[in-house]
Write an enzyme that holds these catalytic residues in place. Structure first.
Site, PDB file in Angstrom:
ATOM      1  N   ASP A  50      35.936 113.239  61.475  1.00  0.00           N
ATOM      2  CA  ASP A  50      37.195 112.744  60.931  1.00  0.00           C
ATOM      3  C   ASP A  50      38.051 113.911  60.453  1.00  0.00           C
ATOM      4  OD1 ASP A  50      36.361 110.164  61.359  1.00  0.00           O
ATOM      5  OD2 ASP A  50      35.637 109.865  59.320  1.00  0.00           O
ATOM      6  N   ASP A  51      39.319 113.832  60.746  1.00  0.00           N
ATOM      7  CA  ASP A  51      40.320 114.796  60.267  1.00  0.00           C
ATOM      8  C   ASP A  51      40.095 116.223  60.742  1.00  0.00           C
ATOM      9  OD1 ASP A  51      41.668 112.778  58.823  1.00  0.00           O
ATOM     10  OD2 ASP A  51      40.198 112.952  57.214  1.00  0.00           O
ATOM     11  N   CYS A  90      39.638 106.145  61.589  1.00  0.00           N
ATOM     12  CA  CYS A  90      38.213 106.220  61.883  1.00  0.00           C
ATOM     13  C   CYS A  90      37.649 105.125  62.785  1.00  0.00           C
ATOM     14  CB  CYS A  90      37.471 106.230  60.557  1.00  0.00           C
ATOM     15  SG  CYS A  90      35.711 106.134  60.713  1.00  0.00           S
ATOM     16  N   LYS A 146      27.905 109.057  60.670  1.00  0.00           N
ATOM     17  CA  LYS A 146      28.595 107.831  60.298  1.00  0.00           C
ATOM     18  C   LYS A 146      28.743 106.873  61.477  1.00  0.00           C
ATOM     19  CE  LYS A 146      33.258 107.459  59.001  1.00  0.00           C
ATOM     20  NZ  LYS A 146      34.360 107.938  58.189  1.00  0.00           N
ATOM     21  N   HIS A 148      30.099 103.360  61.036  1.00  0.00           N
ATOM     22  CA  HIS A 148      31.400 102.799  60.669  1.00  0.00           C
ATOM     23  C   HIS A 148      31.963 101.819  61.695  1.00  0.00           C
ATOM     24  CE1 HIS A 148      35.333 103.171  58.374  1.00  0.00           C
ATOM     25  NE2 HIS A 148      34.407 102.834  57.503  1.00  0.00           N
TER      26      HIS A 148
END
Length: 163
Positions: A50-51, A90, A146, A148
């Site tokens: 992420d990011d 995400c 993750k 998610h």
């Protein structure tokens, strides 16, 4: 020949190597079906963070800190320099990568944020994934980190044939 995400995943599962610049004419090299080709098929490591931007690793030009272990992996494999995420957030991004389909085709792909209290959505257990297709091609797969894509146990990574 237009290279779709679905065709890309299918060729990976068949033990192929993906070559070329995704921003220009992409090419695939199909491995021979002999036993030596099976032993020489590529290892695949996909890192989704992420990011993380394109310039956040030193192998892609980040000047102010080093990422030597990732740089070593990149120097020994195929680096992709032009790619696009299925979403800016995400859950839909993971949904798009794992299934090879547009996130909006799934209820889970439309949920953001995804609170742990939401037990109504998740990636359905029978949905083909990049991992399940790779497993059919003889690869071992793992998800580290993750998930998610839903919190109910029957909708989790184990049930969705990720591993």
């Amino acid at each position: 020949m237009k290279l779709t995400r679905r065709k890309f995943v299918q060729t990976l599962a068949a033990g192929t190597t993906f070559l070329g610049d995704l921003g220009s004419a992409a090419r695939t090299h199909f491995a021979q079906t002999s036993s030596s080709a099976t032993n020489s098929r590529p290892n695949i490591i996909f890192i989704l963070a992420d990011d993380m931007g394109w310039g956040d690793l030193s192998c892609y030009g980040r000047p102010d800190y080093r990422t030597p272990n990732i740089d070593l992996l990149a120097s020994q494999g195929t680096r992709f320099t032009d790619a696009y995420s299925a979403s800016a957030v995400c859950t839909p991004t993971r949904c798009g990568y794992i299934t090879g389909r547009y996130p909006a085709r799934f209820r889970i792909g439309l949920e953001e944020p995804l609170p742990a209290s939401n037990l109504d959505v998740g990636l359905e257990p029978g949905q083909p994934t990049i991992a399940s297709i790779l497993k059919q091609g003889g690869y071992d797969t793992a998800l580290i980190g993750k998930w998610h894509l839903g919190f109910r146990p029957e909708l989790g990574a184990q049930r969705a044939r990720i591993r």
